[in-house]
Design a protein around this motif. Structure first.
Motif, PDB file in Angstrom:
ATOM      1  N   ARG A  14       0.880  -1.229   0.040  1.00  0.00           N
ATOM      2  CA  ARG A  14      -0.035   0.214   0.024  1.00  0.00           C
ATOM      3  C   ARG A  14       0.886   1.208  -0.124  1.00  0.00           C
ATOM      4  O   ARG A  14       0.583   2.046  -0.655  1.00  0.00           O
ATOM      5  CB  ARG A  14      -1.136   0.072   1.138  1.00  0.00           C
ATOM      6  N   ASN A  15       1.860   1.467   0.704  1.00  0.00           N
ATOM      7  CA  ASN A  15       2.853   2.341   0.945  1.00  0.00           C
ATOM      8  C   ASN A  15       4.075   2.535  -0.403  1.00  0.00           C
ATOM      9  O   ASN A  15       4.739   3.199  -0.098  1.00  0.00           O
ATOM     10  CB  ASN A  15       3.329   2.585   2.228  1.00  0.00           C
ATOM     11  N   SER A  16       3.847   1.616  -1.106  1.00  0.00           N
ATOM     12  CA  SER A  16       5.256   1.358  -2.145  1.00  0.00           C
ATOM     13  C   SER A  16       4.968   2.239  -3.115  1.00  0.00           C
ATOM     14  O   SER A  16       6.027   2.427  -3.962  1.00  0.00           O
ATOM     15  CB  SER A  16       5.059   0.065  -2.611  1.00  0.00           C
ATOM     16  N   GLN A  17       4.140   3.151  -3.523  1.00  0.00           N
ATOM     17  CA  GLN A  17       3.988   3.888  -4.655  1.00  0.00           C
ATOM     18  C   GLN A  17       4.277   3.235  -5.716  1.00  0.00           C
ATOM     19  O   GLN A  17       4.665   3.771  -6.965  1.00  0.00           O
ATOM     20  CB  GLN A  17       4.743   5.055  -4.426  1.00  0.00           C
ATOM     21  N   ALA A  18       3.411   1.877  -6.039  1.00  0.00           N
ATOM     22  CA  ALA A  18       3.690   1.171  -7.143  1.00  0.00           C
ATOM     23  C   ALA A  18       3.089   1.695  -8.176  1.00  0.00           C
ATOM     24  O   ALA A  18       1.965   2.634  -8.039  1.00  0.00           O
ATOM     25  CB  ALA A  18       3.056  -0.136  -6.874  1.00  0.00           C
ATOM     26  N   TRP A  19       3.486   1.541  -9.406  1.00  0.00           N
ATOM     27  CA  TRP A  19       2.686   2.165 -10.778  1.00  0.00           C
ATOM     28  C   TRP A  19       1.170   1.373 -10.717  1.00  0.00           C
ATOM     29  O   TRP A  19       1.143   0.413 -10.526  1.00  0.00           O
ATOM     30  CB  TRP A  19       3.570   1.902 -12.129  1.00  0.00           C
ATOM     31  N   THR A  20       0.174   2.021 -11.340  1.00  0.00           N
ATOM     32  CA  THR A  20      -0.962   1.461 -12.027  1.00  0.00           C
ATOM     33  C   THR A  20      -0.782   1.482 -13.380  1.00  0.00           C
ATOM     34  O   THR A  20       0.047   1.893 -14.149  1.00  0.00           O
ATOM     35  CB  THR A  20      -1.984   2.185 -11.260  1.00  0.00           C
ATOM     36  N   SER A  21      -1.868   0.804 -14.127  1.00  0.00           N
ATOM     37  CA  SER A  21      -1.844   0.752 -15.626  1.00  0.00           C
ATOM     38  C   SER A  21      -1.986   2.335 -16.116  1.00  0.00           C
ATOM     39  O   SER A  21      -1.259   2.669 -17.172  1.00  0.00           O
ATOM     40  CB  SER A  21      -3.112   0.061 -16.081  1.00  0.00           C
ATOM     41  N   ASP A  22      -2.776   3.276 -15.245  1.00  0.00           N
ATOM     42  CA  ASP A  22      -2.521   4.683 -15.840  1.00  0.00           C
ATOM     43  C   ASP A  22      -1.118   5.388 -15.986  1.00  0.00           C
ATOM     44  O   ASP A  22      -0.734   5.671 -16.988  1.00  0.00           O
ATOM     45  CB  ASP A  22      -3.390   5.537 -14.979  1.00  0.00           C
ATOM     46  N   ASP A  23      -0.256   4.803 -14.955  1.00  0.00           N
ATOM     47  CA  ASP A  23       0.931   5.337 -14.777  1.00  0.00           C
ATOM     48  C   ASP A  23       1.936   4.658 -15.925  1.00  0.00           C
ATOM     49  O   ASP A  23       2.754   5.568 -16.623  1.00  0.00           O
ATOM     50  CB  ASP A  23       1.707   4.967 -13.517  1.00  0.00           C
ATOM     51  N   ILE A  24       1.547   3.512 -16.326  1.00  0.00           N
ATOM     52  CA  ILE A  24       2.190   2.721 -17.481  1.00  0.00           C
ATOM     53  C   ILE A  24       2.169   3.400 -18.796  1.00  0.00           C
ATOM     54  O   ILE A  24       3.196   3.708 -19.525  1.00  0.00           O
ATOM     55  CB  ILE A  24       1.906   1.253 -17.576  1.00  0.00           C
ATOM     56  N   LEU A  25       0.850   3.965 -18.948  1.00  0.00           N
ATOM     57  CA  LEU A  25       0.526   4.559 -20.373  1.00  0.00           C
ATOM     58  C   LEU A  25       0.760   5.917 -20.217  1.00  0.00           C
ATOM     59  O   LEU A  25       0.555   6.632 -21.530  1.00  0.00           O
ATOM     60  CB  LEU A  25      -1.230   4.447 -20.500  1.00  0.00           C
ATOM     61  N   ASP A  26       1.013   6.432 -19.202  1.00  0.00           N
ATOM     62  CA  ASP A  26       1.442   8.096 -19.085  1.00  0.00           C
ATOM     63  C   ASP A  26       3.056   8.024 -19.184  1.00  0.00           C
ATOM     64  O   ASP A  26       3.735   9.196 -19.206  1.00  0.00           O
ATOM     65  CB  ASP A  26       1.141   8.663 -17.993  1.00  0.00           C
ATOM     66  N   LEU A  27       3.685   7.058 -19.250  1.00  0.00           N
ATOM     67  CA  LEU A  27       5.355   6.930 -19.247  1.00  0.00           C
ATOM     68  C   LEU A  27       6.069   7.808 -20.373  1.00  0.00           C
ATOM     69  O   LEU A  27       5.464   7.605 -21.354  1.00  0.00           O
ATOM     70  CB  LEU A  27       5.957   5.730 -19.030  1.00  0.00           C
ATOM     71  N   ASP A  28       6.998   8.622 -20.125  1.00  0.00           N
ATOM     72  CA  ASP A  28       7.670   9.278 -21.190  1.00  0.00           C
ATOM     73  C   ASP A  28       9.121   8.716 -21.288  1.00  0.00           C
ATOM     74  O   ASP A  28       9.817   9.281 -21.901  1.00  0.00           O
ATOM     75  CB  ASP A  28       7.417  10.824 -20.870  1.00  0.00           C
ATOM     76  N   PHE A  29       9.503   7.705 -20.653  1.00  0.00           N
ATOM     77  CA  PHE A  29      10.850   7.100 -20.763  1.00  0.00           C
ATOM     78  C   PHE A  29      10.311   5.439 -20.735  1.00  0.00           C
ATOM     79  O   PHE A  29       9.351   4.860 -20.268  1.00  0.00           O
ATOM     80  CB  PHE A  29      11.648   7.483 -19.470  1.00  0.00           C
ATOM     81  N   VAL A  30      11.558   4.694 -21.155  1.00  0.00           N
ATOM     82  CA  VAL A  30      11.551   3.330 -21.144  1.00  0.00           C
ATOM     83  C   VAL A  30      12.178   2.782 -19.668  1.00  0.00           C
ATOM     84  O   VAL A  30      13.379   3.141 -19.432  1.00  0.00           O
ATOM     85  CB  VAL A  30      12.142   2.529 -22.280  1.00  0.00           C
ATOM     86  N   PRO A  31      11.437   2.097 -18.826  1.00  0.00           N
ATOM     87  CA  PRO A  31      11.977   2.129 -17.619  1.00  0.00           C
ATOM     88  C   PRO A  31      13.155   0.842 -17.628  1.00  0.00           C
ATOM     89  O   PRO A  31      12.688   0.013 -18.647  1.00  0.00           O
ATOM     90  CB  PRO A  31      11.130   1.542 -16.775  1.00  0.00           C
ATOM     91  N   GLU A  32      14.169   1.119 -17.137  1.00  0.00           N
ATOM     92  CA  GLU A  32      15.136   0.032 -17.049  1.00  0.00           C
ATOM     93  C   GLU A  32      14.822  -1.488 -16.587  1.00  0.00           C
ATOM     94  O   GLU A  32      14.944  -2.698 -17.382  1.00  0.00           O
ATOM     95  CB  GLU A  32      16.059   0.393 -16.012  1.00  0.00           C
TER      96      GLU A  32
END
Length: 323
Positions: A14-32
């Protein structure tokens, strides 16, 4: 009101600040590197998307296979496709803990009873969604929830408070746009006293937009077994079909389920190239209770990808004496 991302009671999640699907689709970089928690439709689609963008991906699924609401055969094809893309897919797990040290995520879990650890720069929570009803004070309005936490609604989308209607993710049974739209149309027509035709969920289409795609319509083999309905089945692989071989689209198969008496089509499953398009060949047939023999009366052009469907249809027709 729709739905929200579920956060199961996994220590640290809960406190991890994990990405959601919305975050994935808003990415402006390729995560390592990314650890994906979950193996449903959203997890499978976006895992493959991230992997093909160039991220190092580990997918951790709690169930024995990904896409647990689909057949194990379909799941096996998609798991192989993901692994062939270089993605690590781990199934049959128990998630124990999520940790974040400010720069890296650590996920601790068990696999077949053995402790495992995976680390990545980012974490994607794809563990499902829940109805977004927590702040509505539904009890005060006389609106009851079902056992699954979704708003209980009639076939006309009327809740237990007759003047209140619900449609879409908050009431289910599926979190799919076209079903939500159809439910809303039924609700509005019923509320204004217009004729409304309830949805027959046993004839709905389902599509997973991975590569290869997974598409199904009607009842699955598991559902037919559960309901005690006798059926026969036939399938044909993409890797034995000329057009799909030429297209280098050899993952998957076409499977057709029919009643043993007349060959009436009860359901179909396609795993393969353009499955989401091909499955619609079955929609009018199932809607009109057509048979395999009916479908074979139509002309099928050679060489086409759609022609693969005729092979299991011919087998079904032969089994019921139609050919």
């Amino acid at each position: 009101t729709g739905s929200v991302v579920s956060v199961p009671p996994i220590p640290g999640l809960r406190n991890s600040q994990a990405w959601t699907s919305d975050d994935i689709l808003d990415l402006d970089f390729v995560p390592e590197s990314v650890i994906v928690l979950g193996g449903g439709i959203v997890a499978a689609e976006l895992t493959q998307y991230l992997g093909r963008m160039g991220s190092n991906i580990t997918l951790i699924q709690r169930s024995p296979h990904i896409l647990r609401h689909h057949s194990s055969e379909a799941a096996q094809v998609i798991e192989k496709a993901l692994r062939d893309d270089g993605i690590e897919v781990i199934t049959g797990t128990h998630l124990d803990q999520v940790e974040f040290d400010g720069s890296e995520y650590t996920v601790r879990f068990s696999e077949t009873g053995q402790p495992r650890v995976r680390r990545a720069r980012h974490l994607f929570n794809a563990l499902g969604r829940s109805p977004n009803t927590g702040r509505l004070n539904l009890e005060a309005a006389g609106v009851e929830l079902g056992a699954n936490g979704q708003i209980a609604a009639s076939e006309f989308q009327q809740t237990t408070a007759p003047h209140i209607y619900a449609a879409g993710d908050c009431t289910g049974p599926d979190e799919i746009v076209h079903i939500a739209i159809a439910q809303a149309e039924i609700a509005v027509r019923h509320a204004f006293g217009k004729p409304a035709e309830p949805i027959d969920y046993s004839k709905q289409v389902d599509v997973v937009f991975t590569d290869p795609q997974v598409a199904s319509i009607g009842l699955s083999a598991a559902e037919l077994d559960e309901q005690g309905i006798e059926f026969i089945s036939a399938s044909y692989p993409f890797d034995d079909h000329g057009k799909s071989i030429l297209m280098e689209a050899t993952y998957g198969y076409v499977k057709v389920l029919a009643d043993p008496g007349y060959g009436r089509i009860l359901g179909a499953e396609i795993v393969g190239r353009d499955a989401g398009e091909l499955i619609h060949i079955f929609t009018p047939v199932i809607a009109m209770n057509g048979t395999a023999a009916d479908m074979l009366k139509a002309p099928w052009y050679h060489p086409t990808l759609a022609e693969i469907i005729t092979y299991p249809l011919e087998e079904i027709a032969e089994k019921v004496g139609g050919v």
